[in-house]
Design an enzyme around this catalytic site. Structure first.
Site, PDB file in Angstrom:
ATOM      1  N   TYR A  37       1.329  19.199 -17.779  1.00  0.00           N
ATOM      2  CA  TYR A  37       1.161  20.647 -17.962  1.00  0.00           C
ATOM      3  C   TYR A  37       1.856  21.433 -16.878  1.00  0.00           C
ATOM      4  CZ  TYR A  37      -2.267  21.119 -14.221  1.00  0.00           C
ATOM      5  OH  TYR A  37      -2.880  21.167 -12.996  1.00  0.00           O
ATOM      6  N   ARG A  56      10.394  21.645 -14.318  1.00  0.00           N
ATOM      7  CA  ARG A  56       9.414  20.669 -13.826  1.00  0.00           C
ATOM      8  C   ARG A  56       8.656  20.011 -14.976  1.00  0.00           C
ATOM      9  NH1 ARG A  56       5.125  22.566  -9.412  1.00  0.00           N
ATOM     10  NH2 ARG A  56       4.212  23.549 -11.247  1.00  0.00           N
ATOM     11  N   LYS A 159       3.113  16.356 -12.931  1.00  0.00           N
ATOM     12  CA  LYS A 159       2.005  17.323 -13.069  1.00  0.00           C
ATOM     13  C   LYS A 159       1.191  16.895 -14.282  1.00  0.00           C
ATOM     14  CE  LYS A 159       1.005  22.223 -12.510  1.00  0.00           C
ATOM     15  NZ  LYS A 159      -0.117  22.001 -11.602  1.00  0.00           N
ATOM     16  N   GLU A 192      -1.714  17.714   0.309  1.00  0.00           N
ATOM     17  CA  GLU A 192      -1.735  19.021  -0.353  1.00  0.00           C
ATOM     18  C   GLU A 192      -3.165  19.401  -0.699  1.00  0.00           C
ATOM     19  OE1 GLU A 192       0.190  18.852  -4.219  1.00  0.00           O
ATOM     20  OE2 GLU A 192      -0.452  16.787  -4.488  1.00  0.00           O
TER      21      GLU A 192
HETATM   22  C1  LIG Z   1      -1.895  19.387  -6.948  1.00  0.00           C
HETATM   23  C2  LIG Z   1      -1.171  20.691  -6.845  1.00  0.00           C
HETATM   24  N1  LIG Z   1      -0.376  20.923  -5.787  1.00  0.00           N
HETATM   25  C3  LIG Z   1       0.303  22.091  -5.654  1.00  0.00           C
HETATM   26  C4  LIG Z   1       0.197  23.104  -6.595  1.00  0.00           C
HETATM   27  C5  LIG Z   1       0.978  24.383  -6.438  1.00  0.00           C
HETATM   28  O1  LIG Z   1       2.106  24.344  -7.277  1.00  0.00           O
HETATM   29  P1  LIG Z   1       2.788  25.641  -7.877  1.00  0.00           P
HETATM   30  O2  LIG Z   1       3.268  26.460  -6.711  1.00  0.00           O
HETATM   31  O3  LIG Z   1       3.912  25.122  -8.702  1.00  0.00           O
HETATM   32  O4  LIG Z   1       1.753  26.369  -8.667  1.00  0.00           O
HETATM   33  C6  LIG Z   1      -0.599  22.890  -7.728  1.00  0.00           C
HETATM   34  C7  LIG Z   1      -0.713  23.936  -8.743  1.00  0.00           C
HETATM   35  O5  LIG Z   1      -1.524  23.904  -9.621  1.00  0.00           O
HETATM   36  C8  LIG Z   1      -1.300  21.657  -7.868  1.00  0.00           C
HETATM   37  O6  LIG Z   1      -2.083  21.413  -8.926  1.00  0.00           O
END
Ligand SMILES: Cc1ncc(COP(=O)(O)O)c(C=O)c1O
Length: 296
Positions: A37, A56, A159, A192
């Protein structure tokens, strides 16, 4: 659901209220978490960074050998149409979108060739906004006891709809009333947040974990790009967990929340407990990028 909480779902081209949208019990996205997703948002009704999000999504699909359920252009138009329908019902409302692709229907079993028709679902809902004081005063995060999935087991760069690793870690945030939980890698380095990337500031320089063993966030990319072109010193690398307690400033980033200052980590105050000058500068350059792409 009140009107502001309405969720619309575009299921393979048919837009319905979420309460009426269903996924078959034999969909492998439901059975096995076999799905990927993207989450993105609008500013002033315009989609922010839709192309990098689609890039992505395609990379995630490729990494799990899942075909696109519709050509990329058609998916983009489906997202735009969903935004249009939502905004007809809720004029002036900015929204968050979740674009999901699942493996589709198939008999019980792990063989991906059992499923021959992937499906997409686009969820549209009013943007969940953080309280303004989170941006003004900063948030508290905790370091979770749960470690991030090892990239050789389930690569966080995918993702994936299989979110249990993050859900388990988030329980540590809930338990302690923190806004977000940070995960370390299996070998103890900063990885993260459960739904965010993390940045530290030390001696005026910005540091963030390199894009290995984490999701390479779209907001992370934008911040790296914009900070570098604004002449701010930025470093990607391995960050030992102890450094979380030695930094002058910290912030997290995500598509939905943008840049959020972190002023407490576990029970420690970060710097002087206020969003610092580098964080504030990063928030400004992010806002400037949004204004360039979507209007002020
Ligand atoms: C595990 C994880 N890391 C980082 C992010 C941040 O990513 P983005 O800036 O693409 O929203 C997300 C966003 O949902 C995430 O699920």
């Amino acid at each position: 659901l009140s009107s502001a909480e309405e969720i619309l779902v575009n299921h393979n081209g048919t837009i319905l209220p979420a309460g009426e949208a269903t996924v078959p019990a034999m969909d492998h996205g439901f059975l096995y978490g076999d799905s990927v997703y993207e989450t993105l948002r609008t500013f002033h009704g315009r989609l922010f960074l839709i192309e990098p999000h689609l890039d992505r999504l395609l990379r995630s699909l490729e990494q799990i050998s899942l075909a696109l359920p519709a050509p990329r252009e058609e998916l983009r138009r489906a997202v735009e149409r969903t935004v249009g329908v939502f905004r007809e019902r809720h004029p002036g409302c900015d929204l968050s979108l979740r674009l999901v692709v699942t493996r589709g229907i198939g008999p019980i079993g792990l063989d991906i060739t059992l499923c021959d028709q992937p499906r997409y679902l686009i969820y549209a809902f009013a943007l969940p906004r953080l309280p303004a004081e989170y941006y003004a005063q900063g948030i508290r995060v905790v370091v979770s006891r749960v470690r991030r999935n090892h990239p050789s087991a389930l690569d966080p760069r995918i993702k994936s709809g299989n979110f249990l690793n993050n859900i388990l870690a988030y329980q540590d945030a809930r338990r302690t009333g923190a806004h977000e939980a940070l995960l370390l890698s299996a070998d103890g380095y900063v990885a993260e947040g459960t739904t965010s990337n993390v940045f530290l500031v030390r001696g005026g320089g910005i540091q963030t974990p390199s894009a290995f063993g984490i999701l390479d966030g779209i907001t992370r990319q934008v911040i790296l790009e914009e900070a570098r072109s604004a002449g701010l010193p930025v470093e990607e690398g391995r960050i030992p967990a102890e450094r979380l307690l030695e930094c002058d400033e910290a912030f997290i980033t995500s598509s939905v929340r943008g840049v959020v200052p972190v002023t407490r980590i576990n029970d420690s105050v970060v710097g002087d407990g206020e969003p610092g000058p580098v964080t504030q500068r990063v928030m400004q350059i992010y806002d400037a990028r949004v204004a360039r792409e979507c209007g002020a």
